[in-house]
Each structure stands twice: as structure tokens, then as C-alpha cells.
Write a protein that holds these residues in place. Sequence first.
Motif, PDB file in Angstrom:
ATOM      1  N   ARG A   1    -108.380  23.422  73.175  1.00 42.02           N
ATOM      2  CA  ARG A   1    -109.835  23.283  73.381  1.00 42.02           C
ATOM      3  C   ARG A   1    -110.338  21.978  72.765  1.00 42.02           C
ATOM      4  O   ARG A   1    -111.234  21.329  73.296  1.00 42.02           O
ATOM      5  N   GLY A   2    -109.757  21.605  71.624  1.00 43.68           N
ATOM      6  CA  GLY A   2    -110.106  20.333  70.981  1.00 43.68           C
ATOM      7  C   GLY A   2    -109.789  19.164  71.893  1.00 43.68           C
ATOM      8  O   GLY A   2    -110.582  18.230  72.029  1.00 43.68           O
ATOM      9  N   ILE A   3    -108.637  19.237  72.532  1.00 44.16           N
ATOM     10  CA  ILE A   3    -108.234  18.162  73.460  1.00 44.16           C
ATOM     11  C   ILE A   3    -109.257  18.069  74.595  1.00 44.16           C
ATOM     12  O   ILE A   3    -109.680  16.984  74.997  1.00 44.16           O
ATOM     13  N   LEU A   4    -109.659  19.234  75.091  1.00 46.07           N
ATOM     14  CA  LEU A   4    -110.642  19.269  76.182  1.00 46.07           C
ATOM     15  C   LEU A   4    -111.956  18.609  75.763  1.00 46.07           C
ATOM     16  O   LEU A   4    -112.540  17.827  76.505  1.00 46.07           O
ATOM     17  N   GLU A   5    -112.394  18.911  74.537  1.00 44.89           N
ATOM     18  CA  GLU A   5    -113.649  18.368  74.025  1.00 44.89           C
ATOM     19  C   GLU A   5    -113.545  16.845  73.918  1.00 44.89           C
ATOM     20  O   GLU A   5    -114.474  16.113  74.285  1.00 44.89           O
ATOM     21  N   ILE A   6    -112.393  16.391  73.448  1.00 45.45           N
ATOM     22  CA  ILE A   6    -112.158  14.949  73.307  1.00 45.45           C
ATOM     23  C   ILE A   6    -112.275  14.256  74.666  1.00 45.45           C
ATOM     24  O   ILE A   6    -112.919  13.215  74.809  1.00 45.45           O
ATOM     25  N   SER A   7    -111.646  14.857  75.664  1.00 47.14           N
ATOM     26  CA  SER A   7    -111.686  14.227  76.987  1.00 47.14           C
ATOM     27  C   SER A   7    -113.117  14.209  77.524  1.00 47.14           C
ATOM     28  O   SER A   7    -113.552  13.263  78.161  1.00 47.14           O
ATOM     29  N   ARG A   8    -113.883  15.274  77.187  1.00 46.80           N
ATOM     30  CA  ARG A   8    -115.288  15.322  77.637  1.00 46.80           C
ATOM     31  C   ARG A   8    -116.098  14.213  76.964  1.00 46.80           C
ATOM     32  O   ARG A   8    -116.849  13.492  77.605  1.00 46.80           O
ATOM     33  N   THR A   9    -115.939  14.055  75.635  1.00 47.36           N
ATOM     34  CA  THR A   9    -116.726  13.043  74.928  1.00 47.36           C
ATOM     35  C   THR A   9    -116.318  11.643  75.363  1.00 47.36           C
ATOM     36  O   THR A   9    -117.153  10.749  75.434  1.00 47.36           O
ATOM     37  N   THR A  10    -115.043  11.474  75.664  1.00 46.58           N
ATOM     38  CA  THR A  10    -114.577  10.166  76.134  1.00 46.58           C
ATOM     39  C   THR A  10    -115.344   9.758  77.387  1.00 46.58           C
ATOM     40  O   THR A  10    -115.812   8.617  77.515  1.00 46.58           O
ATOM     41  N   ILE A  11    -115.484  10.702  78.287  1.00 42.74           N
ATOM     42  CA  ILE A  11    -116.190  10.412  79.536  1.00 42.74           C
ATOM     43  C   ILE A  11    -117.687  10.189  79.263  1.00 42.74           C
ATOM     44  O   ILE A  11    -118.322   9.290  79.818  1.00 42.74           O
ATOM     45  N   ALA A  12    -118.230  10.960  78.356  1.00 40.57           N
ATOM     46  CA  ALA A  12    -119.659  10.820  78.028  1.00 40.57           C
ATOM     47  C   ALA A  12    -119.944   9.447  77.438  1.00 40.57           C
ATOM     48  O   ALA A  12    -120.965   8.811  77.751  1.00 40.57           O
ATOM     49  N   LYS A  13    -119.038   8.956  76.571  1.00 40.92           N
ATOM     50  CA  LYS A  13    -119.225   7.632  75.977  1.00 40.92           C
ATOM     51  C   LYS A  13    -119.221   6.557  77.069  1.00 40.92           C
ATOM     52  O   LYS A  13    -120.000   5.602  77.021  1.00 40.92           O
TER      53      LYS A  13
END
Lengths: 133, 656
Positions: free
Chosen positions: B383-395
Motif C-alpha cells: 500500500r505504501g508503494i501505491l501511495e508513493i506512485s500516486r504522489t509521484t503523479i500528483a507532483k
Amino acid sequence: MNNILIIDDSQLVRNFHSYIVKEAGFEVTTAVDGVDGLEKFFNDRFDIVLTDINMQGMDGYEFIRRARQSGQHDHVPIIIVSTQGGENDKMRGFAAGANLFLAKPSDASRIVASIKMLLGTTTQSRGNSPIPA
Amino acid sequence: MPTCMISWLGGWETKLRVHLNKPAWLVPWHRQSRRSQLDPAHLRNLIQRLRDQKRSLLALTETLESEFLDIGNDLQEMTGLACSIGVQYDAVLATISGKEKDSALVFFALLLKKAEELILASYEQYKHVFSVFKEVEGAVENAVVHQEDLQRVWALLPFTVAQFRIQASRFDAETRTCFFILASEVDALLASVRTEVGHQFEHLNETQILSQKVAADLVNTVIKHRTDVLMVLDASRKRLADLERALADSTRVVHGLFESSQGADRGISRMVMALQSQDSARQKIEHLCEAIDDLEQNLEKAANHTTSTLEGEQLLQAITEIAFLQRRQIETVFSSLEEEAHEIVGGIQEIHAAMEELVGSASRNGQTALESGVVNQSVTAIRGILEISRTTIAKADNVFECIAPLRSTFLAYTSRITELARGVRLSALNAQIYASNLSGGEALSVLSEQARQVSDLSMDEASSLSKHLDGIGTSIELLHQELEGFQTLARAEQSVIQEEAALCEVKLHSLQEDLPRSLAGMSPSLKKLAALAKRRASQLKFPQMVAEARRNAVDLFDDLMLLGDRDSMGGRVLDAGKQLDHLRNRYTMANEREVHENALQELNLQAGHHNGDADNPVCHPATPKPHSDQPTELVAMAEHSVRTSSSDLGNNVDFF
């Protein structure tokens, strides 16, 4: 599916060999001695014959000799599985027309591997050797 | 009866006849003292016991056959169960050790790799964004320089326009008005452009400050993001390693169980090898029965014979010697049968012990196979990995938002400067046309020319600035497109990662649930096999029967051996004993026959040489009979079966 003829006067050995050969994916026909074996050998098509030597009535040597004399099924490999594993016995068996000699007691995988080797196939029809060796 | 047996017996009977036809003076003197053994009643009793013994041996054969058949049937069932246990172990191992491509562990590792790739790609994008920001910053600085140059160029224009007005005032009202209008237009245009460009430059400065701020923010955000990402990825790697370790532990446990289950396989193999001896045991007992028949016939002859005759003594002596050899054969037959019994009992015990142990350990290890904490931690890491990928896209979205206004600012700026230059040039041209039509308008023409030159300079400046800014605009445009592409890919990738993460979670949870269930699921097969081995062990009767038959047979043949004079057997018996020992070392019937036939030939030769010698009786019928040789083969086979491993059995295969 390959059909194997098993000739042995011992019911236990017949059962044992039938079981391992069937488990290896072959069809099996059994005969109780050389005479029974010859009758079945000439009336059906077999891919390999496994025969004992010491049998009441007609012994294994005589069975092989007569089977080979007919000239009808020269291509069918014959394996002797016998307690008599001396050099003379082997030579007698080979002279009669056997292709392979296995001494009893023999483990299941050895018998199955020998059959497959003579059939020229290494693929296993079903599972592995049924009895752990 | 096999032909070889008949010829053997024939040879033996010939020896017996030769022995019986020897002259009386050849018989040793001390045999005369054993007449009591020729008591017909005693002999009849022995005959009866021989008959009973034969019946008992035949019954033993039947029992052996029937019991071995039952054992064989049970063995088939045991083998089936052992194979099924093996298949279950394989399935459990495949679940744990990730042999299959979609195993939870491999899935987790792939997921982590994909997330890492996505994040690395985003860093590449950031690098590009930073370089573009750098370029923008440089471009703004350049634009400021260009603006100052332009201001200097434009500073000439008011002076030129004033001169224009002064010169125009010398002409008539109409001309004056016309030139004044032109001058006013240029003034107005210059004032408007100056104001606007001033605004633009102010905006540009603001943009520069803003972009610097955005860049600084972005750097900070990226650094923080990177720290977070590294932390999450590091934690995920640790979780993956924990999961791998836990699965490896489980694999070791299952391997341990599998190794324990090899005990059952060994037991089955021992039984298989031992069971195959039944065939030869049967043959050997049959041959022993034939020897008993011969003994019985000879005893009948002795019982009907006159006891005082030398022939009777000789007959009893021959029977004694046969009995002596047969007794040794019996020992050998029964030793080998007892050996087989030992193997079968041992095999069954080995199966039972292995299964009992496995039943306990399978259920015990099933509960601890995969700690739930490891799976839960792994799921959290996913789930942490998923969150990271989401924030990467948001940035990346934020960067996108910052870059878009920059692009439009630059475009507006260059277009306004160009507009001014064009306007001034047009006014200058018009002024030049009017001036050329006026007499004495040379001064106006010169001023118009100056205004045109200023406009040309502005055009040049604007053009070079425009080109410069266009370059920046193109870079921004490209960055914009690239970011759009990255966003699209990242979103698709993130969607895949999300799906795979969900699958991975499912797989991890099913692994957590399935592994103990699979291990516990093996228990019924293990229990069944243990129960079958236990039942078979309790039903074994033949070992006791073999021991009893051995005692009876030995007693009988001991009594038969008392009929004659054992001392007088001397060297011949010793030779026969040696032959038997020799046969024990070579365990085939063929070898036995060969030794036997050689011995017969030697004895024949001795008979030929020593015929008539009373101290060295030859052509003894007690030379090993073909059937009486059998037990040595059985012994050898029994030893063979005990010692032989599957690889040794390979030596039994001979090719023609």
C-alpha cells in the motif's frame, strides 16, 4: 497406449509388475505361464513382454524360443525378470531371443525405465515411478 | 518339474544306485553298530514326520503366498497414499517457493520493481523540469537585458517625434495636421507599448520570481518525496526480504517434512524388495518338498529292507548325508525367509513411524508456516508503494500547472513588442511618403527615416528576443508534451500497479490461509497410511509361522541325520559344505547348478579312479541335489534385497 504382456507364475509378482506398469501409463495383460503367455502373445498385439524364467509347464526360455521361432513378432522386445541372474542364465535367455535381463528383486523405477528404453520413449505417460525406489 | 531338475535328480539317483551297489567290504566297520537306527518302526515314524513336514511346508507356502498377496495389495494402497502425499508436498512447495510465475513472492518483487521504475522515471522527469526552469530563468535574465536595449532604442523615438513636430509646424495647416497625427500615433503607440511591455516585464520578473520559487519548492518537495520514497522502498524491500525469509523457513519446514516422509518410501522399497522373494521362496520350498519325497522313498526302501544287510546300512548312511545337507539347506531357506520377514516388518514399522511423526509435525508446522505479521507487513508495504506512485503523479501535476502560464506569458510579450515595431515602422513610412511629396520636406524625410530605423532596430531586437523566447517556449512546449506523455504512462502504470497490488494482497492472504490448510490437509493421508501400516503390522502371521516351521524342520532333519554315521561322511561332506558356502556367495540357481554339475563330474571322476576302495566311498548320492541348492540363492537374494539400493540394482540390467 502401449500394451505390455506380463508372464509370471507368481500372482504376487504378476500383481506387482502389473501395478507398476499400469501406474506408468501402460496397458497390461497377464499370463500365468509360458503356454498361457504364448497363446496371448499370438492372439494379441503387444509392445513389450516381461517374462519370468522358472515357471511350471512351459518355462521362460521355452516361451521366448517359441515366440521368436514363429518369426511373427520378432520386433517385440522381451525382458526377462528372473531370480536366476547368473551369466549362464543370461546367455541362455539372450540366446533364446530375449532383449534385456533384469534380476529379481528389481525396483519399480528400473522396470519402468527399461520398458521405456526399449520402447524408445523417455516421456512418462502418467506420473513418476509408482513405487519409491 | 523343470527339465533341469529332472536331469539333476537323474544324476543324483545314479549316484545313489552306485552307492547302494558297492560291495559290503567297502562299508566302514563302525557303521555296523548303528543297526538300532534301522528299526522299521523308527523309520516309519520318520516317514510320517517327513510327510507331515512336507504338508506343513506346502501349507506354509500357501500361507506365504496368500499373506504376501495381502501385503502386496496393502502395499499398492500404501504406495498410492505415499504418491498422493508426495503430490501434496509438491503443491505446497510450489505455493511457497514461487516456482510458479504468479507466486506471491515473485508478484511482490515485481510490484516493487515496477514502483521503483516508475519513481526513477519520475526523477528523470524532474531533472528535465529543473533544466527547463533553469533555461526559463536564463531566458528571463536575457529578456531583461533585451528590454533595456529596447528602452534605449525607444528613448530615441520621443526626440525624433518632437523634431518631427517642430519641422511639421513650418508647413501649412493640412500638412502640419497630417504629420502631427502621425507623431501622435507613434507617441501613443510608444506610450502604450512602453506601459504594456513594462507591465509584461514586471510580470516577467514576477514570473521569474515565481518560477524560482516554484523550482525551489519543487526541489524541496522532490527531495522530501525522494526521502519518503526511499524510506518506503527500503521498508518494502525489508518486508520483501522478511517475506522471502518466512517463505524460505516454510520451505525448509516442508522440505524437512518431505525428508521425514522418505522414511515411508524407504519402508515401501524394503517391502517391495522383500516381497519379490516370495516367488523364489516358493520354488525353493517346492524343491525341498521334492527332496523330502526322495528321502521318504529311500526311507521306505530302508524300512522294507532287512536291517542286517550292508545295503541297508549304506542306504541309511546315504539318507543321513542327504539329511545333513538338506538340514543346512533348510537353515538357509528359513534364514532368508526370516530375513524377508524382518525386512517386511521393519519396512512397515518404518512407514508407521514416519507417518506418525509426520502427522504431528505437519499440523504443528502448518500453524507456524507463515507468520501473519509478515503478510500484514507486506500488505502495508504494498500500500505504501501505491501511495508513493500516486504522489509521484500528483507532483508531476503541480509542475504541469506551473509551466503552463510561463508559456503564455512569453508568447504575449514577444507579440506586443513586434506590434510596436510594426506600428512605428508604418508611421515612419507614411511620414516618409508625405515628406517626399512636400517641397522642402527633406528634414521630415530624414526624421521619418530615423523613426523607421528605430522601428527596424526594435523589430530586430524583438525578433531576436522573440527567437530566444520562442526557444524557451518550445522547450516548455516540449516539456509540456513530455509531461503529458509521462502523466498518461504513469497513470496507466499506476493503474496496473494498483491492480497488481490488489492481486498481490490477495495472493499473500491466500498464501497465509492456504499454506497451513494445505499442510493440515495432508494429515488425513498421513493418518490413513499410518493406520494401514499399523493394521498390516498387526495382521502379519508369517514371521511366526516361518520360525515354527523352521524349528520343526530342523528337529526332523536332526533326527534323520542320526540314522547313519556322520563321522564317516568326512571329506565328502566337508567338500559339499564348502560347495554350499561357495554357493552362498554366488546367489543364482545357475551358479548353483554349475557348481553342482562340476561337483558331480568330480565325484564321477573320483568314482572312476577309486572304485573298490572301501575307505573312500565315491558317487555319493548326497551330492547337492538341484532343488536342494535353492536356499542359497534365497539367502543371497535376501541379503541382496536388504543391501541393495536402487542404484545398485542398476547393475542387474544387462543389455543384449
